[in-house]
Design a protein around this motif. Sequence first.
Motif, PDB file in Angstrom:
ATOM      1  N   SER A 125       0.522  -1.150  -0.003  1.00 31.43           N
ATOM      2  CA  SER A 125      -0.344   0.632   0.164  1.00 31.43           C
ATOM      3  C   SER A 125       0.660   0.967  -0.218  1.00 31.43           C
ATOM      4  O   SER A 125       0.153   2.133  -0.380  1.00 31.43           O
ATOM      5  CB  SER A 125      -0.647   0.172   1.263  1.00 31.43           C
ATOM      6  N   HIS A 167      -9.161  -7.774   2.235  1.00 30.81           N
ATOM      7  CA  HIS A 167      -7.562  -7.927   1.497  1.00 30.81           C
ATOM      8  C   HIS A 167      -7.856  -9.601   1.092  1.00 30.81           C
ATOM      9  O   HIS A 167      -8.937 -10.603   2.086  1.00 30.81           O
ATOM     10  CB  HIS A 167      -6.307  -7.975   2.259  1.00 30.81           C
ATOM     11  N   ARG A 205      -6.369  -4.440  -0.971  1.00 33.71           N
ATOM     12  CA  ARG A 205      -7.306  -4.141  -0.330  1.00 33.71           C
ATOM     13  C   ARG A 205      -8.585  -4.144  -1.187  1.00 33.71           C
ATOM     14  O   ARG A 205      -8.570  -3.533  -3.321  1.00 33.71           O
ATOM     15  CB  ARG A 205      -7.057  -2.618  -0.239  1.00 33.71           C
ATOM     16  N   HIS A 234      -7.262   0.520  -3.994  1.00 35.48           N
ATOM     17  CA  HIS A 234      -8.464  -0.269  -3.830  1.00 35.48           C
ATOM     18  C   HIS A 234      -9.269  -1.152  -4.540  1.00 35.48           C
ATOM     19  O   HIS A 234      -9.422  -0.090  -5.137  1.00 35.48           O
ATOM     20  CB  HIS A 234      -8.636  -0.197  -2.143  1.00 35.48           C
ATOM     21  N   ALA A 270     -11.098  -5.474   7.162  1.00 34.54           N
ATOM     22  CA  ALA A 270      -9.843  -4.197   7.958  1.00 34.54           C
ATOM     23  C   ALA A 270     -10.640  -3.537   9.535  1.00 34.54           C
ATOM     24  O   ALA A 270     -10.342  -2.757   9.639  1.00 34.54           O
ATOM     25  CB  ALA A 270     -10.093  -2.736   6.397  1.00 34.54           C
TER      26      ALA A 270
END
Length: 150
Positions: free
Chosen positions: A67, A119, A125, A74, A100
Amino acid sequence: MSVGTLTTAHIGLNVTDLERSLGFYGEVLGFQVLREGKEEGRRYALLGQEGRLTLTLWQQAEGGYDSGRAGLHHLAFQAESIDHVRAAEAALKARGTHFAYEGVVPHAEGAASGGIFFHDPDGTRLEISVPSGAEGAEAPVESAPTCGFF
Protein backbone atom coordinates in the motif's frame (compact mmCIF):
# COMPACT_ATOMS: atom_id res chain seq x y z
CA MET A 1 -10.75 16.39 -29.71
CA SER A 2 -12.25 14.65 -26.65
CA VAL A 3 -11.83 10.93 -26.07
CA GLY A 4 -15.50 10.75 -25.14
CA THR A 5 -17.00 8.94 -22.18
CA LEU A 6 -14.84 6.20 -20.73
CA THR A 7 -16.02 3.27 -18.60
CA THR A 8 -14.02 0.58 -16.86
CA ALA A 9 -13.62 -2.46 -19.12
CA HIS A 10 -11.85 -4.67 -16.56
CA ILE A 11 -9.27 -4.53 -13.78
CA GLY A 12 -6.00 -6.49 -13.95
CA LEU A 13 -4.31 -7.65 -10.75
CA ASN A 14 -0.92 -9.26 -10.33
CA VAL A 15 -1.07 -12.26 -7.99
CA THR A 16 1.56 -14.54 -6.49
CA ASP A 17 -0.44 -17.79 -6.72
CA LEU A 18 -3.11 -18.05 -9.40
CA GLU A 19 -4.76 -21.19 -7.96
CA ARG A 20 -5.11 -19.60 -4.53
CA SER A 21 -6.51 -16.40 -6.05
CA LEU A 22 -8.94 -18.34 -8.25
CA GLY A 23 -10.29 -20.02 -5.12
CA PHE A 24 -10.75 -16.68 -3.42
CA TYR A 25 -12.26 -14.71 -6.32
CA GLY A 26 -14.25 -17.68 -7.62
CA GLU A 27 -15.47 -19.62 -4.62
CA VAL A 28 -15.92 -16.68 -2.27
CA LEU A 29 -16.76 -13.73 -4.53
CA GLY A 30 -18.58 -15.68 -7.25
CA PHE A 31 -16.50 -14.88 -10.34
CA GLN A 32 -16.37 -17.50 -13.10
CA VAL A 33 -13.29 -18.27 -15.17
CA LEU A 34 -14.02 -17.05 -18.71
CA ARG A 35 -10.58 -18.00 -20.05
CA GLU A 36 -7.36 -19.26 -18.52
CA GLY A 37 -3.77 -19.39 -19.69
CA LYS A 38 -1.86 -22.30 -18.18
CA GLU A 39 1.51 -22.00 -19.92
CA GLU A 40 4.33 -21.97 -17.37
CA GLY A 41 5.56 -18.42 -16.87
CA ARG A 42 2.41 -17.01 -18.54
CA ARG A 43 -0.41 -18.04 -16.22
CA TYR A 44 -3.51 -15.84 -16.14
CA ALA A 45 -7.28 -16.02 -15.76
CA LEU A 46 -10.04 -13.80 -17.12
CA LEU A 47 -12.88 -13.65 -14.58
CA GLY A 48 -16.40 -12.38 -14.92
CA GLN A 49 -20.05 -12.81 -14.13
CA GLU A 50 -22.78 -13.61 -16.64
CA GLY A 51 -20.14 -13.72 -19.38
CA ARG A 52 -18.95 -10.14 -18.81
CA LEU A 53 -15.23 -9.71 -18.14
CA THR A 54 -14.56 -7.93 -14.84
CA LEU A 55 -11.17 -8.97 -13.54
CA THR A 56 -7.96 -10.43 -14.95
CA LEU A 57 -5.51 -12.19 -12.65
CA TRP A 58 -1.89 -12.35 -13.78
CA GLN A 59 0.48 -14.69 -11.93
CA GLN A 60 3.57 -12.50 -12.16
CA ALA A 61 4.00 -10.96 -8.72
CA GLU A 62 6.82 -12.04 -6.46
CA GLY A 63 5.55 -10.34 -3.32
CA GLY A 64 2.28 -9.23 -1.75
CA TYR A 65 0.45 -5.96 -2.21
CA ASP A 66 2.30 -2.87 -0.99
CA SER A 67 0.00 0.00 0.00
CA GLY A 68 3.02 2.31 0.24
CA ARG A 69 3.74 2.17 -3.49
CA ALA A 70 2.06 4.11 -6.27
CA GLY A 71 -0.64 2.18 -8.11
CA LEU A 72 -3.89 0.54 -7.12
CA HIS A 73 -5.27 1.87 -3.82
CA HIS A 74 -8.19 -0.55 -3.55
CA LEU A 75 -10.71 -2.32 -5.73
CA ALA A 76 -14.39 -1.71 -4.96
CA PHE A 77 -17.30 -3.90 -6.02
CA GLN A 78 -20.93 -2.80 -5.72
CA ALA A 79 -23.44 -5.38 -4.47
CA GLU A 80 -27.17 -5.53 -5.18
CA SER A 81 -28.21 -5.06 -1.54
CA ILE A 82 -26.93 -4.85 2.01
CA ASP A 83 -28.04 -8.49 2.43
CA HIS A 84 -25.62 -9.49 -0.35
CA VAL A 85 -22.84 -7.56 1.42
CA ARG A 86 -23.59 -9.45 4.64
CA ALA A 87 -23.61 -12.78 2.76
CA ALA A 88 -20.19 -11.94 1.29
CA GLU A 89 -18.96 -11.01 4.76
CA ALA A 90 -20.05 -14.40 6.14
CA ALA A 91 -18.36 -16.28 3.27
CA LEU A 92 -15.16 -14.27 3.70
CA LYS A 93 -15.11 -14.80 7.48
CA ALA A 94 -15.58 -18.55 6.97
CA ARG A 95 -12.48 -18.48 4.77
CA GLY A 96 -10.43 -16.61 7.39
CA THR A 97 -10.15 -13.39 5.40
CA HIS A 98 -8.51 -10.36 7.06
CA PHE A 99 -10.93 -7.44 7.49
CA ALA A 100 -9.96 -3.80 7.95
CA TYR A 101 -13.08 -3.05 10.07
CA GLU A 102 -15.56 -5.17 11.97
CA GLY A 103 -18.87 -5.57 10.13
CA VAL A 104 -20.58 -3.25 7.68
CA VAL A 105 -19.45 0.35 8.06
CA PRO A 106 -20.59 3.53 6.28
CA HIS A 107 -18.36 5.38 3.82
CA ALA A 108 -18.46 8.40 6.16
CA GLU A 109 -20.19 9.36 9.39
CA GLY A 110 -23.95 9.55 8.72
CA ALA A 111 -23.68 8.15 5.18
CA ALA A 112 -26.24 5.69 3.83
CA SER A 113 -23.63 4.05 1.59
CA GLY A 114 -21.15 1.60 3.00
CA GLY A 115 -19.94 -1.95 3.07
CA ILE A 116 -17.13 -4.26 4.08
CA PHE A 117 -13.40 -3.69 3.64
CA PHE A 118 -10.99 -6.62 3.47
CA HIS A 119 -7.87 -8.05 1.82
CA ASP A 120 -7.40 -10.76 -0.80
CA PRO A 121 -4.78 -13.54 -0.33
CA ASP A 122 -2.01 -11.23 -1.61
CA GLY A 123 -3.08 -8.33 0.61
CA THR A 124 -4.81 -6.28 -2.12
CA ARG A 125 -7.40 -4.05 -0.49
CA LEU A 126 -10.99 -4.79 -1.53
CA GLU A 127 -14.41 -3.35 -0.80
CA ILE A 128 -17.95 -4.61 -1.35
CA SER A 129 -20.49 -1.87 -0.81
CA VAL A 130 -23.96 -0.58 -1.60
CA PRO A 131 -25.29 2.96 -2.17
CA SER A 132 -27.70 2.60 0.79
CA GLY A 133 -28.27 0.27 3.69
CA ALA A 134 -25.47 1.28 6.06
CA GLU A 135 -27.52 3.98 7.79
CA GLY A 136 -26.98 4.01 11.53
CA ALA A 137 -23.65 2.20 11.47
CA GLU A 138 -20.69 3.97 13.03
CA ALA A 139 -17.92 5.16 10.72
CA PRO A 140 -14.46 4.00 11.82
CA VAL A 141 -12.93 7.40 10.94
CA GLU A 142 -14.88 10.66 11.20
CA SER A 143 -12.46 12.93 9.35
CA ALA A 144 -11.88 10.92 6.14
CA PRO A 145 -13.69 8.51 3.83
CA THR A 146 -13.71 5.00 5.26
CA CYS A 147 -12.22 3.52 2.08
CA GLY A 148 -9.31 5.95 2.07
CA PHE A 149 -6.99 4.67 4.76
CA PHE A 150 -7.55 0.98 5.42
